[in-house]
Design an enzyme around this catalytic site. Sequence first.
Site, mmCIF file in Angstrom:
data_model
loop_
_atom_site.group_PDB
_atom_site.id
_atom_site.type_symbol
_atom_site.label_atom_id
_atom_site.label_comp_id
_atom_site.label_asym_id
_atom_site.label_seq_id
_atom_site.Cartn_x
_atom_site.Cartn_y
_atom_site.Cartn_z
ATOM 1 N N TYR A 56 0.839 -1.206 0.000
ATOM 2 C CA TYR A 56 0.000 0.000 0.000
ATOM 3 C C TYR A 56 0.871 1.253 0.000
ATOM 4 O O TYR A 56 1.696 1.450 0.897
ATOM 5 C CB TYR A 56 -0.968 0.016 1.197
ATOM 6 C CG TYR A 56 -2.075 -1.023 1.120
ATOM 7 C CD1 TYR A 56 -2.339 -1.708 -0.063
ATOM 8 C CD2 TYR A 56 -2.864 -1.303 2.221
ATOM 9 C CE1 TYR A 56 -3.351 -2.655 -0.141
ATOM 10 C CE2 TYR A 56 -3.879 -2.247 2.155
ATOM 11 C CZ TYR A 56 -4.116 -2.924 0.976
ATOM 12 O OH TYR A 56 -5.122 -3.863 0.912
ATOM 13 N N PRO A 210 -16.138 -2.205 0.391
ATOM 14 C CA PRO A 210 -17.532 -2.540 0.708
ATOM 15 C C PRO A 210 -18.551 -1.634 0.033
ATOM 16 O O PRO A 210 -19.709 -2.033 -0.139
ATOM 17 C CB PRO A 210 -17.589 -2.384 2.236
ATOM 18 C CG PRO A 210 -16.494 -1.435 2.576
ATOM 19 C CD PRO A 210 -15.396 -1.714 1.580
ATOM 20 N N LEU A 211 -18.128 -0.417 -0.373
ATOM 21 C CA LEU A 211 -19.079 0.507 -1.005
ATOM 22 C C LEU A 211 -18.967 0.483 -2.523
ATOM 23 O O LEU A 211 -19.567 1.308 -3.215
ATOM 24 C CB LEU A 211 -18.853 1.930 -0.481
ATOM 25 C CG LEU A 211 -19.106 2.091 1.027
ATOM 26 C CD1 LEU A 211 -18.697 3.477 1.493
ATOM 27 C CD2 LEU A 211 -20.561 1.833 1.363
ATOM 28 N N GLY A 213 -19.540 -0.012 -6.251
ATOM 29 C CA GLY A 213 -20.782 -0.160 -7.016
ATOM 30 C C GLY A 213 -21.820 0.864 -6.609
ATOM 31 O O GLY A 213 -22.833 1.020 -7.300
ATOM 32 N N GLY A 220 -13.672 -3.786 -11.614
ATOM 33 C CA GLY A 220 -14.289 -4.501 -12.731
ATOM 34 C C GLY A 220 -15.774 -4.202 -12.813
ATOM 35 O O GLY A 220 -16.582 -5.086 -13.099
#
Length: 302
Positions: A56, A210-211, A213, A220
């Site tokens: 990271y 987790p968020l 979309g 992807g």
Amino acid sequence: MNKIQYKNTHLNSTRLIYGCMRIAGDNTPADKAKGKLALRAALEAGYNHFDHADIYGGGHCESLFGELLTELKQETPDIREQLIITSKAGIRFEPQRYDFSTDYLTTSVENSLKRLNIDYLDMFLLHRPDYLFNAEDVAQTFQQLKASGKVKYFGVSNFSPSQVSLLQSALAEPLLVNQIEINIHNIDSLTNGSLDQCQQLGITPIAWCPLGGVAYPAWGNTFSTADEQRIEIELARQAELYNCLPWQLILAWLLKHPANICPIIGSTTPERIIAAKQALAIEYNHADWYRLLEARNGYAQP
Ligand SMILES: NC(=O)c1ccc[n+]([C@@H]2O[C@H](COP(=O)([O-])OP(=O)(O)OC[C@H]3O[C@@H](n4cnc5c(N)ncnc54)[C@H](OP(=O)(O)O)[C@@H]3O)[C@@H](O)[C@H]2O)c1
């Protein structure tokens, strides 16, 4: 904040984990100052579990965390013992590949410890499955890392259920977590056996991005404008019903699953880091969970 005890351990992790992938930004003084503020906000909001990886920010994220930890030790000498610090390794570059060799994993853990300015990792995860991995060799590497005191417990990330089974079959101790992408876009784990396996073996599923979309494009992302509109409409309806923000429902949707999914919050915005906690208080209805799935899919369940 609500906590979850990892199987047969003393590790009592907050249900929301803070993800450190973005804290160093471009490693400019301004980005680093922003990252430290985000970390402080997470600590003050009660997050006790911090997720890292050797790669990271090219190592800068771990270094920034280590810097802050040194500062915090002045005020709270036992701060390190209050935290669960996880890091990962296994992804290498030039050429990009996955590598579980003993030398590479051991050196990576040692470098993470130096950057984080700590003596041990609470959890060490294999970042992505090395298709060429030998389970017995990895088991031996884990044993050495544990015996040296550098790592307390182990887990995996982005492993399929059969890869988890293969590795687990060679290990003396249970894998504690499988960190995978789970969000309203990527729902593979609902049907590919991952979440079932987690429940069966007592492995905690940790959801990255987790968020994806909704607040942020999933990796992807294949959502069309029509998909996004359907989801937006359903989220707006539910947000009014539950008196919360649409993206908090996205977290509640994950938290509702009986496998006890722990989302990793990767925002660097203090207000969002704090507001994510409200998702834990949402009593999400079974029917609404399916309504959101239906909006996502664009068709009713058969
Ligand atoms: N194991 C793996 O392979 C893997 C892969 C990726 C990530 N991870 C881990 O998972 C953590 C979380 O992943 P992530 O950072 O991709 O996911 P995330 O928490 O979904 O955040 C992604 C982005 O969405 C933005 N965002 C968050 N909340 C928002 C909101 N309410 N409205 C609009 N934008 C919002 C954030 O911007 P702001 O910063 O501006 O708020 C951030 O840039 C990482 O830090 C890392 O620890 C693991």
